[in-house]
Enzyme design. Structure first.
Site, PDB file in Angstrom:
ATOM      1  CG  ASP A 298      -0.181   0.065   2.528  1.00  0.00           C
ATOM      2  OD1 ASP A 298       0.928  -0.506   2.602  1.00  0.00           O
ATOM      3  OD2 ASP A 298      -0.691   0.669   3.491  1.00  0.00           O
ATOM      4  CD  GLU A 299      -0.660   4.682   3.131  1.00  0.00           C
ATOM      5  OE1 GLU A 299      -1.572   5.446   3.479  1.00  0.00           O
ATOM      6  OE2 GLU A 299       0.159   4.212   3.928  1.00  0.00           O
TER       7      GLU A 299
END
Length: 552
Positions: free
Chosen positions: A357-358
């Site tokens: 993620d991210e």
């Protein structure tokens, strides 16, 4: 550990996730101390508890709600002559020993463990032929003279014990002798889980939690039939697991945390002990190494992992999206191979979480290339891939599972990526941030937690259906639910208690109970009945105004 220097606020980025920034918080410290002190105060009187103990708890008044309940007949009474009879070998004996350890202090009874057959006492039976009970289901029968729990496997027997535990008076949780009586309502329960994955995630990277603190949380979660403990072991702020081939990851990368505290890490022996402890509670540990972003602790520990060969400083803030492994360096994949190999050797469970993620500092092209190389490494060491739902934007490996943390503000196209991946065979664990994230504030006045996904009161956390949450998601692709606890603002067990309870039991019920049992009014009554148990266990929970808690 010290509370970090202020509450932290997540504001979603262009990809609808958290951006963390500190806002001055020392002014909230006195208020926080008052709130946690109030949470730790018992909410019921001893006299009221004794009166309640005189009548058995209704057979279906447990969490998670059982699949099938048939109340009837006179109750069973635990006495000083009660044996615990086990049938089914070492697995049954282990569950019986666990049960005896729970019941002996408060009852004062010997509760001898025996393999001798008999019709009296508490009877724990492993019956492999009971195919309809599956891997985790059980049957409980209560009548004068005996309580019998039957299961096909040890996990089911253990879950049945948790139901028995809830049916007994809550004073059974005390560690000193109590007066009783110890009654179990008459009737029968047959109970199997809706989903195979019912998880709790603990972020030990932003704030480190000791093995004893993690074990305490394991025990709390096991009461509600949680069967997966997802440990977020690496992030920008800290690396929390010893890796022999890259020792500075833990020794240096694990030396701090949010706010600048000393941090910490698990030795391999400590990690194995946690895995074994969780297994004794029928819980698998799912380790997460977040890649290719959220890697500042690793980049600070080894300069060669950086594209420019320069190690950044250790990081103690709460921003996200600024770090990335160097996708085009061969040493990056040597690093990944070594880390996954060593963690796989320590982890008997079949899954390793690779984050994903991210990764805002990794181009989409590089992200796809990176995941294409890394997922086979997980398979190479005999494990299945689990990743945050952004992995759907690459190409999930066969057998991979996506953990969806999106919420109401998530873009439709991002949701659709997950649905499309599921239609191609990926499984999905649901952790919607505005429902299941246990670090979200209850209200604007909550002194702990974040609010980037909104405020999540108890009813909002409970009142959704995993089976139809994502429009278009095939029901058969839902692997289960998981409640993450991110720890930017949480640094003590008291903080965890306050944010985890009373929301975790609701997520556990969504994962276990049939959709037909999902009813807020019924649930809030059963939830209120758990308060004296939490008081006995020393859990300082949030006393939500949405629930009519017992009064003294």
């Amino acid at each position: 550990m010290l509370l970090p220097k202020g509450p932290f606020v997540r504001q979603h980025l262009s990809t609808h996730r958290r951006k963390r920034r500190v806002i001055g918080a020392l002014l909230l410290a006195p208020a926080l101390a008052c709130v946690l002190a109030a949470a730790a105060l018992p909410s019921h009187s001893a006299a009221g508890s004794a009166r309640a103990a005189a009548e058995p708890r209704p057979l279906g008044q447990v969490i998670p709600a059982p699949s099938s309940v048939e109340p009837g007949g006179k109750p069973y009474r635990l006495t000083d002559r009660t044996p615990i009879r086990v049938s089914g070998g070492e697995d049954a004996e282990s569950v019986g020993g666990y049960l005896a350890g729970l019941l002996r202090p408060a009852t004062g009874y010997a509760l001898p463990l025996t393999e001798r057959d008999g019709r009296d006492g508490i009877r724990l039976r492993l019956a492999p032929a009971e195919a309809q009970l599956g891997d985790e289901g059980y049957r409980l029968s209560s009548k004068p003279g005996s309580v019998t729990i039957t299961a096909r496997k040890a996990a089911g027997l253990f879950h049945g014990v948790q139901t028995l535990r809830q049916l007994l008076p809550t004073a059974v949780e005390q560690r000193s002798e109590q007066p009783g009586p110890w009654l179990v309502a008459g009737g029968s329960i047959e109970d199997v889980p809706r989903y195979a994955h019912r998880g709790l995630m603990l972020d030990v990277s932003r704030h480190f939690f000791t093995p004893d603190q993690v074990k305490r949380l394991i025990d709390q979660a096991a009461l509600y039939k949680i069967n997966k403990l997802h440990l977020h072991l690496s992030d920008d702020q800290g690396w929390r697991i010893a890796i022999d081939s890259w020792p500075r990851l833990a020794e240096y990368g694990g030396s701090t945390q949010v706010g600048g505290g000393k941090g910490g890490y698990y030795t391999k022996d400590q990690y194995k002990d946690l895995v074994n402890y969780a297994a004794s509670r029928q819980m698998d540990v799912v380790p997460e190494i977040d890649l290719p972003g959220h890697t500042n602790a690793a980049l600070a520990s080894y300069a060669e992992l950086n594209c420019d060969g320069v190690a950044p400083p250790l990081y103690t803030g709460t921003e996200v999206g600024f770090s990335s492994l160097c996708v085009n360096k061969d040493v990056t994949y040597d690093f990944v191979d070594d880390v996954i190999r060593e963690i796989a050797e320590l982890t008997p469970g079949d899954t390793i979480h690779i984050g994903g993620d991210e990764a805002h500092s990794t181009s989409h092209e590089d992200y796809v290339a990176f995941m294409k190389k890394v997922q086979p490494v997980v398979a190479k060491y005999g494990k299945k891939v689990l990743g945050w739902h952004q992995l759907a934007g690459a190409e999930p490996a066969p057998g991979a599972t996506l953990q969806y943390w999106g919420y109401d503000a998530t873009k439709p196209e991002e949701r659709q990526q997950v649905v499309d991946a599921a239609k191609r065979g990926a499984k999905v664990i649901l952790s919607p941030a505005d429902r299941a994230y246990l670090d979200m504030k209850y209200t604007k006045d909550t002194p702990l937690g974040l609010s980037w996904a909104g405020y999540v009161e108890v009813q909002r956390s409970y009142d959704w259906d995993p089976g139809n949450y994502l429009q278009g998601l095939p029901p058969e692709s839902v692997a289960g639910v998981e409640a993450p606890v991110w720890t930017e603002t949480l640094s003590t067990s008291a903080h965890l208690d306050y944010m985890v309870f009373p929301r975790l039991p609701g997520i556990a019920e969504l994962g276990w109970s049939p959709a037909s049992a999902h009813d807020w009014e019924s649930y809030r009554e059963r939830l209120a009945a758990e308060a004296p148990r939490w008081d006995s266990l020393g859990i300082g929970y949030y006393k939500s105004p949405q629930v009519d808690w017992p009064q003294g």
